[in-house]
Structures are given as C-alpha cells and as structure tokens.
Design a protein around this motif. Sequence first.
Motif, PDB file in Angstrom:
ATOM      1  N   CYS A 101       0.845  -1.266  -0.009  1.00  0.00           N
ATOM      2  CA  CYS A 101       0.001  -0.126   0.135  1.00  0.00           C
ATOM      3  C   CYS A 101       0.858   1.175   0.113  1.00  0.00           C
ATOM      4  N   CYS A 102       2.072   1.165   0.224  1.00  0.00           N
ATOM      5  CA  CYS A 102       3.400   2.316   0.344  1.00  0.00           C
ATOM      6  C   CYS A 102       3.743   2.209  -1.013  1.00  0.00           C
ATOM      7  N   PRO A 103       3.865   3.393  -1.814  1.00  0.00           N
ATOM      8  CA  PRO A 103       4.669   3.560  -3.094  1.00  0.00           C
ATOM      9  C   PRO A 103       5.930   3.301  -2.577  1.00  0.00           C
ATOM     10  N   ALA A 104       6.486   4.014  -1.571  1.00  0.00           N
ATOM     11  CA  ALA A 104       8.000   3.657  -1.311  1.00  0.00           C
ATOM     12  C   ALA A 104       8.423   2.200  -0.908  1.00  0.00           C
ATOM     13  N   GLY A 105       7.217   1.623  -0.500  1.00  0.00           N
ATOM     14  CA  GLY A 105       7.489   0.235   0.134  1.00  0.00           C
ATOM     15  C   GLY A 105       7.584  -0.676  -1.414  1.00  0.00           C
ATOM     16  N   ARG A 106       6.874  -0.384  -2.192  1.00  0.00           N
ATOM     17  CA  ARG A 106       6.718  -1.139  -3.545  1.00  0.00           C
ATOM     18  C   ARG A 106       8.049  -0.887  -4.287  1.00  0.00           C
ATOM     19  N   ASN A 107       8.676   0.572  -4.373  1.00  0.00           N
ATOM     20  CA  ASN A 107       9.883   0.615  -4.983  1.00  0.00           C
ATOM     21  C   ASN A 107      10.884  -0.230  -4.221  1.00  0.00           C
ATOM     22  N   SER A 108      10.959  -0.288  -2.849  1.00  0.00           N
ATOM     23  CA  SER A 108      12.105  -1.221  -2.320  1.00  0.00           C
ATOM     24  C   SER A 108      11.949  -2.534  -2.542  1.00  0.00           C
ATOM     25  N   PHE A 109      10.706  -3.103  -2.539  1.00  0.00           N
ATOM     26  CA  PHE A 109      10.419  -4.451  -2.442  1.00  0.00           C
ATOM     27  C   PHE A 109      10.779  -4.772  -4.131  1.00  0.00           C
ATOM     28  N   ARG A 110      10.549  -3.965  -5.188  1.00  0.00           N
ATOM     29  CA  ARG A 110      10.812  -4.015  -6.518  1.00  0.00           C
ATOM     30  C   ARG A 110      12.190  -4.080  -6.536  1.00  0.00           C
ATOM     31  N   GLN A 111      13.004  -3.307  -6.032  1.00  0.00           N
ATOM     32  CA  GLN A 111      14.421  -3.271  -5.999  1.00  0.00           C
ATOM     33  C   GLN A 111      15.028  -4.664  -5.560  1.00  0.00           C
ATOM     34  N   SER A 197       8.361 -14.240  -1.838  1.00  0.00           N
ATOM     35  CA  SER A 197       9.509 -13.378  -2.048  1.00  0.00           C
ATOM     36  C   SER A 197       9.478 -12.439  -0.692  1.00  0.00           C
ATOM     37  N   TYR A 198       8.453 -12.081  -0.346  1.00  0.00           N
ATOM     38  CA  TYR A 198       8.140 -11.106   0.889  1.00  0.00           C
ATOM     39  C   TYR A 198       8.994 -11.667   2.250  1.00  0.00           C
ATOM     40  N   PRO A 199       8.970 -12.735   2.733  1.00  0.00           N
ATOM     41  CA  PRO A 199       9.753 -13.233   3.647  1.00  0.00           C
ATOM     42  C   PRO A 199      11.335 -13.035   3.633  1.00  0.00           C
ATOM     43  N   ARG A 200      11.689 -13.257   2.191  1.00  0.00           N
ATOM     44  CA  ARG A 200      13.116 -13.002   2.162  1.00  0.00           C
ATOM     45  C   ARG A 200      13.624 -11.722   2.065  1.00  0.00           C
ATOM     46  N   TYR A 201      12.415 -10.845   1.377  1.00  0.00           N
ATOM     47  CA  TYR A 201      12.957  -9.403   1.549  1.00  0.00           C
ATOM     48  C   TYR A 201      12.976  -8.889   2.704  1.00  0.00           C
ATOM     49  N   MET A 202      12.224  -9.196   3.659  1.00  0.00           N
ATOM     50  CA  MET A 202      12.384  -8.749   5.063  1.00  0.00           C
ATOM     51  C   MET A 202      13.513  -8.943   5.774  1.00  0.00           C
ATOM     52  N   ASN A 203      14.468 -10.101   5.384  1.00  0.00           N
ATOM     53  CA  ASN A 203      15.654 -10.429   5.974  1.00  0.00           C
ATOM     54  C   ASN A 203      16.969 -10.133   4.862  1.00  0.00           C
ATOM     55  N   SER A 204      16.486  -9.574   3.831  1.00  0.00           N
ATOM     56  CA  SER A 204      17.611  -9.046   2.806  1.00  0.00           C
ATOM     57  C   SER A 204      18.197  -7.678   3.115  1.00  0.00           C
ATOM     58  N   PRO A 205      19.455  -7.663   2.611  1.00  0.00           N
ATOM     59  CA  PRO A 205      20.339  -6.320   2.738  1.00  0.00           C
ATOM     60  C   PRO A 205      19.472  -5.164   2.159  1.00  0.00           C
ATOM     61  N   VAL A 206      18.629  -5.182   1.240  1.00  0.00           N
ATOM     62  CA  VAL A 206      17.804  -4.211   0.619  1.00  0.00           C
ATOM     63  C   VAL A 206      17.109  -3.549   1.751  1.00  0.00           C
ATOM     64  N   TYR A 207      16.100  -4.506   2.578  1.00  0.00           N
ATOM     65  CA  TYR A 207      15.283  -3.818   3.689  1.00  0.00           C
ATOM     66  C   TYR A 207      16.387  -3.617   4.864  1.00  0.00           C
ATOM     67  N   LYS A 208      17.190  -4.208   5.414  1.00  0.00           N
ATOM     68  CA  LYS A 208      17.854  -3.941   6.328  1.00  0.00           C
ATOM     69  C   LYS A 208      18.833  -2.705   6.310  1.00  0.00           C
ATOM     70  N   ASN A 209      19.449  -2.397   5.047  1.00  0.00           N
ATOM     71  CA  ASN A 209      20.070  -1.224   5.012  1.00  0.00           C
ATOM     72  C   ASN A 209      19.271  -0.143   5.181  1.00  0.00           C
ATOM     73  N   LEU A 210      18.056  -0.116   4.230  1.00  0.00           N
ATOM     74  CA  LEU A 210      17.153   0.882   4.338  1.00  0.00           C
ATOM     75  C   LEU A 210      16.784   1.585   5.908  1.00  0.00           C
ATOM     76  N   PHE A 211      16.322   0.242   6.610  1.00  0.00           N
ATOM     77  CA  PHE A 211      15.953   0.440   8.178  1.00  0.00           C
ATOM     78  C   PHE A 211      17.037   1.083   8.863  1.00  0.00           C
ATOM     79  N   ASN A 212      18.329   0.572   8.633  1.00  0.00           N
ATOM     80  CA  ASN A 212      19.400   1.060   9.513  1.00  0.00           C
ATOM     81  C   ASN A 212      19.749   2.624   9.174  1.00  0.00           C
ATOM     82  N   THR A 213      19.718   2.784   7.874  1.00  0.00           N
ATOM     83  CA  THR A 213      20.042   4.204   7.347  1.00  0.00           C
ATOM     84  C   THR A 213      18.933   5.366   8.048  1.00  0.00           C
ATOM     85  N   LEU A 214      17.566   4.720   7.904  1.00  0.00           N
ATOM     86  CA  LEU A 214      16.561   5.556   8.541  1.00  0.00           C
ATOM     87  C   LEU A 214      16.766   5.776   9.853  1.00  0.00           C
TER      88      LEU A 214
END
Length: 240
Positions: A101-111, A197-214
């Motif tokens: 539901c979040c455009p930024a979330g879709r962008n990150s998941f798409r990455q 794909s979603y469970p792997r995304y939550m444990n991926s560097p893509v998500y973790k790096n974004l979370f840590n940066t913010l």
Amino acid sequence: MGSERMEMRKRQMSVQQESAAGGTAPTQQGQPGQQANPRGSNACCFCWCCCCSCSWNEDRDERSQKAAFDVKEGTADSEDCPKPTLEEVRTWGQSFDKLMCCPAGRNSFRQFLRTEFSEENMLFWLACDEFRREANKSAIEEKARAIYEDYISILSPKEVSLDSRVREAINRNMQEPNLHTFDDAQLQIYTLMQRDSYPRYMNSPVYKNLFNTLSEQSPESVGLHAPSQGSQRYRDLHQT
C-alpha cells in the motif's frame, strides 16, 4: 543469470502448486455458460491458433508500440513518491499488505525482486493496477493486449508464472477484454510475492540497509536523545 531465473521460476511454480493443493488459489471468475475452447490453451495469440502466423500477430510490433505507453506509464523505473519514514519502514514488516500500500515500499520491494530476477511479478501487478483504473473504453482492448504480450504470452521474456486454470481464463476473456480480465492473475501473482518473496525481502540487505539508514537519521539516534529500549531491540533484531 539464465539458470537463476529458472530456479526462481521453479520455486514460484512450487509455491503455486502448494497453494492450489491447499485450496487457497484464487477463485475463477469466468462468465456463465462459457466453455473452454477444445483446441486447448497453448495459443500465443487470441485467435486460438497454435502458431503465430495470424493477422493479429503480423502487426504485433505496431500494436505493441501503440499500446506500450500505457504499461510504461504505470511501471516506470521507480514510482514517484517521497522518501519513506522510519515508521513507514517499520510497518512494512507487519504485513505484506502494508508494504504494497506504500509507494516507497513497492519501490524497495521491487529493487529486491530485481536482485532475484523476478521483477516481472511487480511490473505485472503494477500494470494490472493501472489497467483496472482505465476509464476510456476504447483504450481497454489495446492496454489488455499490451499486458498480455508483455507478461502472459509464452513468447515474452517477462512472462509471469500462472497456473493453467488462470491462463486459460485469460485466453478466453481476451476475446472481449474488460477491466476484470486480469483479476485472477493479479491476485495469484500478489499471493505468490507474499508467500515466496516477501519473507526473504524482510531478511534482505535491501530492507535492512534502508531500515538502518533511517534509524541512524532519526531524532532518537542523534544529539542528546538516546534510542529507546524498544527501538534498540527492534534495530538489533533486524541487524542479526
């Protein structure tokens, strides 16, 4: 890259077979009284021929160029959206629905999907979402054919993984496309991304790096404000 895409396709097919066996596959919404064509569904065009020599396919390139603008508009390289907040990124971990539901979330998941060579799933979902909002009746057929060529046709390099029941329903409905032509397929791909794909995304560097940066940029991480115990626990969880 080819072998990785094949492995990804096998995994997606396995997930779909498990869903079908468990009775969780989306319900078909075919038209009453409509029968499957006895010639089968191994057609790559809409005249139910078993080749690509019909007149519709002869001007395929011309039609694709004419209709491609619609799909491209809805599936740009990234959606135009503001940078996500830390709280938004946290909510993505609560459910796949909140992520999508979040455009930024879709962008990150798409990455992330791009790293797994399965970006076509998100592209197809976005194209269907755009298609369902089409108000111009004269444009529905062209948009439907563009989506079919890009994501349903067995000749497309971006073909998404659909079970035979959904694919056959699309082939029947493409004879007279409407805004609900891809509903079952969109739901099936949504479920596939959620489960595979979603469970792997939550444990991926893509998500973790974004979370840590913010987290590092948040007010609780700078100046005199030390991070709260709850926030630190959440951060530690995602750094493991």
